[in-house]
Motif scaffolding. Structure first.
Motif, PDB file in Angstrom:
ATOM      1  N   ALA A  52       0.813  -1.217   0.000  1.00  0.00           N
ATOM      2  CA  ALA A  52       0.000   0.000   0.000  1.00  0.00           C
ATOM      3  C   ALA A  52       0.845   1.265   0.000  1.00  0.00           C
ATOM      4  O   ALA A  52       0.476   2.272  -0.617  1.00  0.00           O
ATOM      5  CB  ALA A  52      -0.940  -0.006   1.201  1.00  0.00           C
ATOM      6  N   LEU A  53       1.991   1.220   0.674  1.00  0.00           N
ATOM      7  CA  LEU A  53       2.810   2.424   0.811  1.00  0.00           C
ATOM      8  C   LEU A  53       3.830   2.586  -0.305  1.00  0.00           C
ATOM      9  O   LEU A  53       4.040   3.698  -0.808  1.00  0.00           O
ATOM     10  CB  LEU A  53       3.528   2.406   2.165  1.00  0.00           C
ATOM     11  N   LEU A  54       4.442   1.475  -0.741  1.00  0.00           N
ATOM     12  CA  LEU A  54       5.602   1.583  -1.624  1.00  0.00           C
ATOM     13  C   LEU A  54       5.451   0.916  -2.989  1.00  0.00           C
ATOM     14  O   LEU A  54       6.183   1.259  -3.918  1.00  0.00           O
ATOM     15  CB  LEU A  54       6.836   0.981  -0.928  1.00  0.00           C
ATOM     16  N   VAL A  55       4.553  -0.025  -3.114  1.00  0.00           N
ATOM     17  CA  VAL A  55       4.425  -0.752  -4.389  1.00  0.00           C
ATOM     18  C   VAL A  55       3.263  -0.185  -5.205  1.00  0.00           C
ATOM     19  O   VAL A  55       3.462   0.512  -6.196  1.00  0.00           O
ATOM     20  CB  VAL A  55       4.258  -2.263  -4.144  1.00  0.00           C
ATOM     21  N   ASP A  56       2.048  -0.464  -4.796  1.00  0.00           N
ATOM     22  CA  ASP A  56       0.884   0.108  -5.490  1.00  0.00           C
ATOM     23  C   ASP A  56       0.663   1.567  -5.117  1.00  0.00           C
ATOM     24  O   ASP A  56       0.050   2.328  -5.873  1.00  0.00           O
ATOM     25  CB  ASP A  56      -0.377  -0.699  -5.157  1.00  0.00           C
ATOM     26  N   LYS A  57       1.120   1.938  -3.933  1.00  0.00           N
ATOM     27  CA  LYS A  57       1.027   3.325  -3.442  1.00  0.00           C
ATOM     28  C   LYS A  57      -0.404   3.846  -3.432  1.00  0.00           C
ATOM     29  O   LYS A  57      -0.661   5.008  -3.710  1.00  0.00           O
ATOM     30  CB  LYS A  57       1.917   4.257  -4.275  1.00  0.00           C
ATOM     31  N   ASP A  58      -1.344   2.968  -3.089  1.00  0.00           N
ATOM     32  CA  ASP A  58      -2.732   3.411  -3.012  1.00  0.00           C
ATOM     33  C   ASP A  58      -3.085   3.974  -1.634  1.00  0.00           C
ATOM     34  O   ASP A  58      -4.164   4.552  -1.441  1.00  0.00           O
ATOM     35  CB  ASP A  58      -3.692   2.281  -3.385  1.00  0.00           C
ATOM     36  N   GLY A  59      -2.198   3.787  -0.663  1.00  0.00           N
ATOM     37  CA  GLY A  59      -2.437   4.327   0.668  1.00  0.00           C
ATOM     38  C   GLY A  59      -3.633   3.738   1.365  1.00  0.00           C
ATOM     39  O   GLY A  59      -4.188   4.356   2.282  1.00  0.00           O
ATOM     40  N   ALA A  60      -4.033   2.529   0.950  1.00  0.00           N
ATOM     41  CA  ALA A  60      -5.238   1.924   1.533  1.00  0.00           C
ATOM     42  C   ALA A  60      -4.966   0.487   1.962  1.00  0.00           C
ATOM     43  O   ALA A  60      -5.512  -0.461   1.383  1.00  0.00           O
ATOM     44  CB  ALA A  60      -6.387   1.965   0.520  1.00  0.00           C
ATOM     45  N   PRO A  61      -4.130   0.298   2.980  1.00  0.00           N
ATOM     46  CA  PRO A  61      -3.850  -1.064   3.435  1.00  0.00           C
ATOM     47  C   PRO A  61      -5.064  -1.690   4.113  1.00  0.00           C
ATOM     48  O   PRO A  61      -5.827  -1.006   4.804  1.00  0.00           O
ATOM     49  CB  PRO A  61      -2.707  -0.874   4.439  1.00  0.00           C
ATOM     50  N   ALA A  62      -5.227  -2.977   3.905  1.00  0.00           N
ATOM     51  CA  ALA A  62      -6.307  -3.718   4.566  1.00  0.00           C
ATOM     52  C   ALA A  62      -5.687  -4.476   5.738  1.00  0.00           C
ATOM     53  O   ALA A  62      -5.205  -5.599   5.588  1.00  0.00           O
ATOM     54  CB  ALA A  62      -6.974  -4.678   3.586  1.00  0.00           C
ATOM     55  N   TRP A  63      -5.665  -3.847   6.909  1.00  0.00           N
ATOM     56  CA  TRP A  63      -5.039  -4.458   8.075  1.00  0.00           C
ATOM     57  C   TRP A  63      -5.918  -5.561   8.655  1.00  0.00           C
ATOM     58  O   TRP A  63      -7.138  -5.512   8.565  1.00  0.00           O
ATOM     59  CB  TRP A  63      -4.786  -3.419   9.167  1.00  0.00           C
ATOM     60  N   ASN A  64      -5.271  -6.541   9.292  1.00  0.00           N
ATOM     61  CA  ASN A  64      -5.992  -7.631   9.930  1.00  0.00           C
ATOM     62  C   ASN A  64      -5.369  -7.914  11.302  1.00  0.00           C
ATOM     63  O   ASN A  64      -4.253  -8.428  11.355  1.00  0.00           O
ATOM     64  CB  ASN A  64      -5.942  -8.884   9.065  1.00  0.00           C
ATOM     65  N   PRO A  65      -6.050  -7.539  12.388  1.00  0.00           N
ATOM     66  CA  PRO A  65      -7.375  -6.902  12.457  1.00  0.00           C
ATOM     67  C   PRO A  65      -7.325  -5.429  12.066  1.00  0.00           C
ATOM     68  O   PRO A  65      -6.241  -4.846  11.983  1.00  0.00           O
ATOM     69  CB  PRO A  65      -7.749  -7.064  13.935  1.00  0.00           C
ATOM     70  N   GLY A  66      -8.475  -4.860  11.864  1.00  0.00           N
ATOM     71  CA  GLY A  66      -8.538  -3.499  11.372  1.00  0.00           C
ATOM     72  C   GLY A  66      -8.596  -2.431  12.442  1.00  0.00           C
ATOM     73  O   GLY A  66      -8.457  -1.250  12.137  1.00  0.00           O
ATOM     74  N   ARG A  67      -8.783  -2.829  13.714  1.00  0.00           N
ATOM     75  CA  ARG A  67      -8.880  -1.859  14.800  1.00  0.00           C
ATOM     76  C   ARG A  67      -7.962  -2.260  15.944  1.00  0.00           C
ATOM     77  O   ARG A  67      -7.803  -3.449  16.243  1.00  0.00           O
ATOM     78  CB  ARG A  67     -10.321  -1.767  15.319  1.00  0.00           C
ATOM     79  N   ILE A  68      -7.392  -1.279  16.616  1.00  0.00           N
ATOM     80  CA  ILE A  68      -6.531  -1.552  17.763  1.00  0.00           C
ATOM     81  C   ILE A  68      -7.282  -2.323  18.831  1.00  0.00           C
ATOM     82  O   ILE A  68      -6.744  -3.236  19.474  1.00  0.00           O
ATOM     83  CB  ILE A  68      -5.991  -0.220  18.338  1.00  0.00           C
ATOM     84  N   GLU A  69      -8.547  -1.988  19.005  1.00  0.00           N
ATOM     85  CA  GLU A  69      -9.352  -2.633  20.039  1.00  0.00           C
ATOM     86  C   GLU A  69      -9.563  -4.123  19.791  1.00  0.00           C
ATOM     87  O   GLU A  69      -9.927  -4.867  20.712  1.00  0.00           O
ATOM     88  CB  GLU A  69     -10.716  -1.929  20.153  1.00  0.00           C
ATOM     89  N   ASP A  70      -9.340  -4.567  18.553  1.00  0.00           N
ATOM     90  CA  ASP A  70      -9.578  -5.971  18.212  1.00  0.00           C
ATOM     91  C   ASP A  70      -8.308  -6.816  18.196  1.00  0.00           C
ATOM     92  O   ASP A  70      -8.358  -8.009  17.863  1.00  0.00           O
ATOM     93  CB  ASP A  70     -10.257  -6.060  16.834  1.00  0.00           C
ATOM     94  N   VAL A  71      -7.181  -6.245  18.551  1.00  0.00           N
ATOM     95  CA  VAL A  71      -5.925  -7.001  18.581  1.00  0.00           C
ATOM     96  C   VAL A  71      -5.955  -7.983  19.749  1.00  0.00           C
ATOM     97  O   VAL A  71      -6.317  -7.639  20.881  1.00  0.00           O
ATOM     98  CB  VAL A  71      -4.720  -6.051  18.720  1.00  0.00           C
ATOM     99  N   ASP A  72      -5.560  -9.218  19.483  1.00  0.00           N
ATOM    100  CA  ASP A  72      -5.541 -10.285  20.485  1.00  0.00           C
ATOM    101  C   ASP A  72      -4.247 -10.181  21.304  1.00  0.00           C
ATOM    102  O   ASP A  72      -3.149 -10.302  20.761  1.00  0.00           O
ATOM    103  CB  ASP A  72      -5.620 -11.642  19.784  1.00  0.00           C
ATOM    104  N   SER A  73      -4.378  -9.967  22.590  1.00  0.00           N
ATOM    105  CA  SER A  73      -3.194  -9.808  23.447  1.00  0.00           C
ATOM    106  C   SER A  73      -2.339 -11.072  23.481  1.00  0.00           C
ATOM    107  O   SER A  73      -1.104 -10.998  23.638  1.00  0.00           O
ATOM    108  CB  SER A  73      -3.622  -9.430  24.866  1.00  0.00           C
ATOM    109  N   GLU A  74      -2.948 -12.236  23.337  1.00  0.00           N
ATOM    110  CA  GLU A  74      -2.169 -13.478  23.321  1.00  0.00           C
ATOM    111  C   GLU A  74      -1.314 -13.559  22.060  1.00  0.00           C
ATOM    112  O   GLU A  74      -0.183 -14.063  22.101  1.00  0.00           O
ATOM    113  CB  GLU A  74      -3.103 -14.685  23.429  1.00  0.00           C
TER     114      GLU A  74
END
Length: 366
Positions: A336-358
């Motif tokens: 997203a940042l350097l190859v296609d440069k679309d600035g639209a990464p699809a993160w998994n998970p998409g929110r900090i609140e959904d990150v698994d602490s384990e």
């Protein structure tokens, strides 16, 4: 020697010049190995009494060559990091004055070859009015490596936490405040500085140790010599722009919970207080970068000061790199940042609140 690393000895000064301008001197594997070989050789060469590392007009080094890591295998990436971190450890314990010229862009791996220069050997880390420093790894689904979590954690208050979680940038005066640099020299005086160092290191007074035994040990003469030469070219830096942020950053970024930090940013951004706009800007950046990277980075910052040495932090970095490269976020961020440069990464998970602490804890044991 790599085609992108030039070396010369002038007087008693070893000069390493990164020469990959189209990639802003990003470090590829060959450059890392070339730097390591030359620095090891000069450490054992009595006639070389100090080392300068510099880049071109646009910067010292923009970081590691993540484009090549994007197309390579996971094992290729881990091998690169293992060699890069060995170079960082060598620099962190270098026995002679090591003087990086952090002119222009100095980010990621560029800080790895500059910010760890040890004061004990008389090293002087130089910035200029053009310096831009950053650890922008959360923007590409990675985490600040090259041992920088140790320096980020030791920055005043929570300034280091704020910068690395949001992938923020800072200037030369900020780098001095953060503890990543020692002196500011105007960019137009860098060439004269190198010449002065070459002349000074040619003098026998810089030597400390037994040249007849083929060894060189750092001593007060070398340390004072490097300091005095750099100081004679240095200027008083302007006020660090980031210093004023501590009025709100220290409270907001406290603790071990990334989701709590996000919540405090939201609360401050929605207030009528004097720092609402600053918090809103930070929140926007925090929501744009990789959520899993934010959580891992915060955990690394809290762990690193307890590890006891740069080498131990670099071992932690290798474990984290091994875990992070196996996740889809890493290549998605680079895409997203350097190859296609679309600035639209699809993160998994998409929110900090959904990150698994384990999962975060497991990344440290990869």
């Amino acid at each position: 020697m790599s085609e992108h690393v030039r070396s010369e000895v002038r007087g008693g000064l070893g000069i390493l010049t990164l020469d990959r301008p189209k990639a802003l001197n990003s470090l590829d594997h060959g450059m890392v190995l070339a730097l390591e070989r030359q620095l090891q050789a000069w450490a054992e060469t009595p006639e070389v009494r100090a080392v300068v590392v510099r880049g071109g007009a646009r910067g010292l080094c923009a970081g590691g060559d993540v484009r090549s890591l994007y197309t390579g295998t996971n094992d290729d990436a881990v091998r690169f990091w293992a060699d890069e971190y060995r170079l960082n450890a060598l620099i962190g314990a270098y026995p002679k004055p090591y003087i990086p010229l952090m002119d222009g862009i100095t980010m990621g791996g560029g800080l790895g070859i500059s910010a760890h220069a040890p004061q004990a050997s008389g090293s002087m880390r130089v910035v200029t009015e053009r310096t831009v420093v950053a650890m922008p790894e959360t923007r590409i689904g990675f985490t600040p490596d090259v041992g920088m979590s140790l320096l980020l954690a030791s920055a005043p208050g929570e300034l280091g936490t704020h910068l690395c979680l949001t992938s923020g940038q800072a200037g030369g005066a900020d780098a001095i405040l953060l503890g990543w640099a020692d002196a500011m020299v105007p960019s137009e005086r860098l060439d004269p500085l190198v010449e002065a160092l070459a002349e000074a290191t040619a003098a026998g007074s810089w030597a400390a140790g037994s040249e007849s035994e083929g060894s060189w040990a750092a001593g007060s003469g070398a340390a004072a010599g490097a300091h005095d030469v750099v100081a004679s070219f240095a200027v008083e830096p302007p006020p660090a722009q980031i210093a004023g942020a501590r009025a709100w950053v220290d409270d907001v970024y406290a603790g071990d919970s990334a989701s709590a930090i996000a919540a405090r940013l939201e609360e401050l951004a929605g207030s009528s207080g004097p720092h609402a706009s600053d918090a809103a800007a930070a929140l926007k950046e925090l929501r744009a970068v990789c959520p899993f990277s934010v959580a891992v980075t915060l955990a690394a910052l809290r762990r690193s000061p307890k590890l006891g040495s740069l080498e131990a932090v670099l071992e932690q970095d290798l474990a984290l790199g091994t875990a992070m490269v196996a996740r889809p976020d890493f290549r998605e961020g680079i895409r997203a940042l350097l190859v296609d440069k679309d600035g639209a990464p699809a993160w998994n998970p998409g929110r900090i609140e959904d990150v698994d602490s384990e999962e975060v804890a497991a990344a440290f044991t990869a």
